[in-house]
Design an enzyme around this catalytic site. Structure first.
Site, PDB file in Angstrom:
ATOM      1  CB  CYS A 206      -2.698   9.565  -4.674  1.00 16.06           C
ATOM      2  SG  CYS A 206      -4.102   9.247  -3.579  1.00 16.06           S
TER       3      CYS A 206
ATOM      4  CE  LYS B 255      -3.516   2.787   0.627  1.00 17.27           C
ATOM      5  NZ  LYS B 255      -4.414   3.086  -0.517  1.00 17.27           N
TER       6      LYS B 255
HETATM    7  C1  DHB Z   1      -5.303   5.904  -2.998  1.00 21.17           C
HETATM    8  C2  DHB Z   1      -5.865   5.756  -4.234  1.00 21.17           C
HETATM    9  C3  DHB Z   1      -5.049   5.612  -5.329  1.00 21.17           C
HETATM   10  O1  DHB Z   1      -5.527   5.460  -6.585  1.00 21.17           O
HETATM   11  C4  DHB Z   1      -3.687   5.623  -5.171  1.00 21.17           C
HETATM   12  O2  DHB Z   1      -2.877   5.513  -6.212  1.00 21.17           O
HETATM   13  C5  DHB Z   1      -3.139   5.753  -3.935  1.00 21.17           C
HETATM   14  C6  DHB Z   1      -3.955   5.892  -2.846  1.00 21.17           C
HETATM   15  C7  DHB Z   1      -6.130   6.079  -1.806  1.00 21.17           C
HETATM   16  O3  DHB Z   1      -7.100   6.827  -1.855  1.00 21.17           O
HETATM   17  O4  DHB Z   1      -5.763   5.542  -0.739  1.00 21.17           O
END
Ligand code: DHB
Length: 314
Positions: free
Chosen positions: A130, A45
């Site tokens: 993001c 993540k």
């Molecule tokens: C999140 C969403 C994304 O598309 C990403 O690349 C990184 C984080 C999120 O909202 O946590």
């Protein structure tokens, strides 16, 4: 059985499959489960410097085919993922790819200074796409800021580095971004992140299906595959051959992986379908890909990688 001779960062990998950052990769336990599947590695993540709880729920929705999310980067913080890279057992030929996403530009530099000391990190995927941080536009759409961050990060970084890109749509965007990437010194791109600021509505309640950002979130799943393939292909045409491509978006079966590779991907990431089906998705898709390769008498990934044909040349 076909042989994988994928040339990703000089590693000889037994699979082309990875999870997409964000799915089944927030905890050490989730990552350890992924390693037991036929994966080339795992992607964590996206880590921020400190742990983050993310946006209020509901913040993820899928209907089994498409997904929308506005998670807001919930994660356990950089130190947790650096420790996880050391603690979680994996096969020696599987990669630990650390995804990082500073909540502001300066934080990216602090993150990179910290990572250099950790030998267990095989590669870094810097998320400059993001879509879900309130008041923070997607960095990779602002080309001058994008170029500046890349320069600064590459000067600090000592590990194989890739950039997670948002979807682009126009030729001039691919031209500009490719020029920046070709002189940046990075080793790979991951394309695409979710399509930003989509809206899915529940007719019954007459509300968006997710709560944060008035329902606006990143779109993933089957609908995004054509956009992904176009992005892989357009970058494959423009990037120096020493920059590898990880394809991400809309993979539901082995045929979808085959298409990503035809367009030029060395590896692929699976997001929505992993969320829908769970980790068993990897062995199903791996065997579907093998079947297609056998039918076509392709022995290695290199036999068809980047070899999309056009009608007039067949
Ligand atoms: C999140 C969403 C994304 O598309 C990403 O690349 C990184 C984080 C999120 O909202 O946590």
């Amino acid at each position: 059985m076909p042989v994988f001779t994928t040339d990703f960062l000089g590693h000889c990998l037994q699979s082309v499959l990875l999870n997409a950052s964000g799915v089944h990769c927030t905890t050490a336990e989730q990552l350890s489960i992924l390693y037991k599947e036929p994966v080339a590695g795992v992607v964590s993540k996206s880590a921020t410097l400190e742990p983050k709880t993310g946006n209020p729920k509901p913040r993820y929705w899928d209907d089994g085919t498409i997904s929308i999310n506005a998670m807001g980067l919930p994660n356990n913080g950089l130190d947790y993922y650096l420790k996880t890279a050391i603690d979680v057992p994996k096969n020696s030929d599987q990669l630990f790819i650390l995804s990082v996403a500073g909540i502001d530009i300066e934080q990216n530099y602090d993150i990179f200074k910290k990572i250099n000391a950790f030998t267990e990190i095989d590669a870094i995927e810097l998320n400059l796409s993001c879509p879900n941080l309130p008041n923070h536009p997607i960095i990779a759409y602002n080309f001058s800021v994008f170029e500046k961050i890349l320069k600064e990060v590459v000067a600090i970084n000592k590990k194989p580095l890739g950039i997670k890109l948002p979807p682009y749509f126009e030729s001039h965007q691919f031209d500009t971004v490719s020029q920046i990437l070709n002189k940046s010194g990075i080793q790979f791109i991951s394309t695409i992140n979710s399509i930003p600021n989509a809206l899915i509505i529940d007719i019954e309640t007459e509300t968006p299906v997710i709560y944060p950002k008035k329902g606006l979130g990143g779109l993933g799943g089957s609908f995004v595959k054509p956009t992904t393939l176009a992005n892989i292909y357009q970058f494959h045409e423009r990037l120096n051959s020493d920059i590898s491509i990880i394809g991400c978006g809309g993979i539901q079966n082995g045929g979808d992986v085959f298409e990503h590779i035809l367009c030029g991907a060395s590896l692929v990431e699976i997001g929505t379908q992993l969320a829908v089906e769970g980790p068993a998705v990897f062995s199903r898709i791996q065997s579907e890909l093998f079947d297609i390769m056998k039918q076509k008498n392709y022995k290695t990934i290199a036999d068809f990688k980047g070899k999309l044909k056009f009608k007039e040349t067949i």
